[in-house]
Design a protein around this motif. Structure first.
Motif, PDB file in Angstrom:
ATOM      1  N   ARG A   1       0.840  -1.198  -0.132  1.00  0.00           N
ATOM      2  CA  ARG A   1       0.188  -0.231  -0.154  1.00  0.00           C
ATOM      3  C   ARG A   1       1.231   0.751   0.184  1.00  0.00           C
ATOM      4  O   ARG A   1       0.788   2.417  -0.555  1.00  0.00           O
ATOM      5  CB  ARG A   1      -0.998  -0.046   1.144  1.00  0.00           C
ATOM      6  CG  ARG A   1      -1.817  -1.014   1.614  1.00  0.00           C
ATOM      7  CD  ARG A   1      -3.073  -1.133   1.595  1.00  0.00           C
ATOM      8  NE  ARG A   1      -2.796  -0.734   3.437  1.00  0.00           N
ATOM      9  CZ  ARG A   1      -2.360  -1.462   4.258  1.00  0.00           C
ATOM     10  NH1 ARG A   1      -3.162  -2.279   4.520  1.00  0.00           N
ATOM     11  NH2 ARG A   1      -2.647  -1.077   5.615  1.00  0.00           N
TER      12      ARG A   1
ATOM     13  N   ARG B   1       3.156   1.860  -0.950  1.00  0.00           N
ATOM     14  CA  ARG B   1       4.247   1.343  -2.161  1.00  0.00           C
ATOM     15  C   ARG B   1       3.361   2.067  -3.339  1.00  0.00           C
ATOM     16  O   ARG B   1       3.550   3.097  -4.408  1.00  0.00           O
ATOM     17  CB  ARG B   1       5.058   0.230  -3.168  1.00  0.00           C
ATOM     18  CG  ARG B   1       6.190  -0.212  -3.001  1.00  0.00           C
ATOM     19  CD  ARG B   1       6.169  -1.461  -3.145  1.00  0.00           C
ATOM     20  NE  ARG B   1       6.080  -2.403  -3.132  1.00  0.00           N
ATOM     21  CZ  ARG B   1       5.709  -3.283  -2.977  1.00  0.00           C
ATOM     22  NH1 ARG B   1       6.844  -3.630  -1.260  1.00  0.00           N
ATOM     23  NH2 ARG B   1       4.983  -4.469  -2.722  1.00  0.00           N
ATOM     24  N   CYS B   2       2.509   2.021  -3.346  1.00  0.00           N
ATOM     25  CA  CYS B   2       1.174   3.128  -3.577  1.00  0.00           C
ATOM     26  C   CYS B   2       1.015   4.488  -3.759  1.00  0.00           C
ATOM     27  O   CYS B   2       0.337   5.038  -3.822  1.00  0.00           O
ATOM     28  CB  CYS B   2      -0.343   2.108  -4.337  1.00  0.00           C
ATOM     29  SG  CYS B   2       0.425   0.662  -4.334  1.00  0.00           S
ATOM     30  N   CYS B   3       1.919   5.086  -2.852  1.00  0.00           N
ATOM     31  CA  CYS B   3       1.003   6.004  -1.852  1.00  0.00           C
ATOM     32  C   CYS B   3       2.266   7.220  -2.461  1.00  0.00           C
ATOM     33  O   CYS B   3       2.748   6.578  -2.351  1.00  0.00           O
ATOM     34  CB  CYS B   3       1.320   6.161  -0.461  1.00  0.00           C
ATOM     35  SG  CYS B   3      -0.098   5.603  -0.761  1.00  0.00           S
TER      36      CYS B   3
END
Length: 217
Positions: free
Chosen positions: A209, A211-213
């Motif tokens: 999660r 890394r997606c921020c």
């Protein structure tokens, strides 16, 4: 999904992980080191048997294994009486218990029912939490930085240091330290883990999660 253990589960986990307890009976005090275990609702103690049928109090302090400023994470007081255990030794028959843990409210004291304590499960990570937290903090500061991307940016303004301070079957907690205060932020797993062996895979969930921020600190 609940993000917190019940107070009874938290107390069972504290006792499971504790290396030492303080036992108080009228006229005596023992600092017990590696001298207790929990079976059902009874806490077995390695103490002299002459105090059987005596009122007793157990005190426990939970200290964070990682180097944060305010290291006391919880305190517990358990009251009851000492009784002979059927398998030998001495047991505390629990009559009442109180838990202080900021996770349940700042400066709040939560009563734990003896029957709920007896039925509660110990967290699967209770025995390895300290080792895992220290490993994460000392060996993987880059991973802590990635986890911090999940913290709302407005909580990070002025932060001086971020340290992992708790880990249980529900998730990991980061301590945000500022110049004169601190704030704990919980990062939950998608679902509670059931075995210690699952910790590595579950920690990949918040990493993914993060890394997606697009935020940072």
């Amino acid at each position: 999904m609940s993000k917190l253990p019940t107070p009874a589960e938290r107390l069972r986990s504290l006792l499971a992980a504790a290396g030492s307890l303080t036992l108080l009976v009228p006229g005596h005090r023992w600092d017990l080191v590696g001298a207790h275990r929990v079976e059902g609702g009874r806490i077995l103690l390695d103490v002299p048997p002459q105090h059987i049928d005596t009122a007793a109090v157990l005190e426990l302090t939970d200290v964070a294994p990682t180097p944060v400023r305010s290291r006391v994470r919880a305190k517990a007081v358990l009251g009851g009486w000492l009784a002979a255990h059927p398998g030998g030794g001495v047991a505390l028959e629990l009559a009442e218990a109180a838990l202080q843990d900021p996770a349940y409210g700042r400066d709040a004291e939560v009563a734990v029912d003896p029957d709920e304590f007896a039925a509660a499960a110990t967290d699967p990570l209770a025995h390895v939490e300290a080792e895992l937290l220290c490993h994460l903090s000392d060996a993987h500061p880059d991973a802590v930085d990635r986890l911090a991307r999940l913290v709302p940016p407005h909580h990070l303004h002025g932060v001086g240091r971020i340290v992992p301070v708790r880990l249980n079957r529900y998730g990991v907690v980061l301590r945000l330290e500022f110049a004169g205060r601190a704030r704990d932020v919980r990062l939950p797993f998608l679902s509670p883990l059931d075995r210690p062996e699952e910790a590595g895979d579950r920690m990949q969930e918040p990493y993914a999660r993060a890394r997606c921020c697009h935020g940072g600190h």
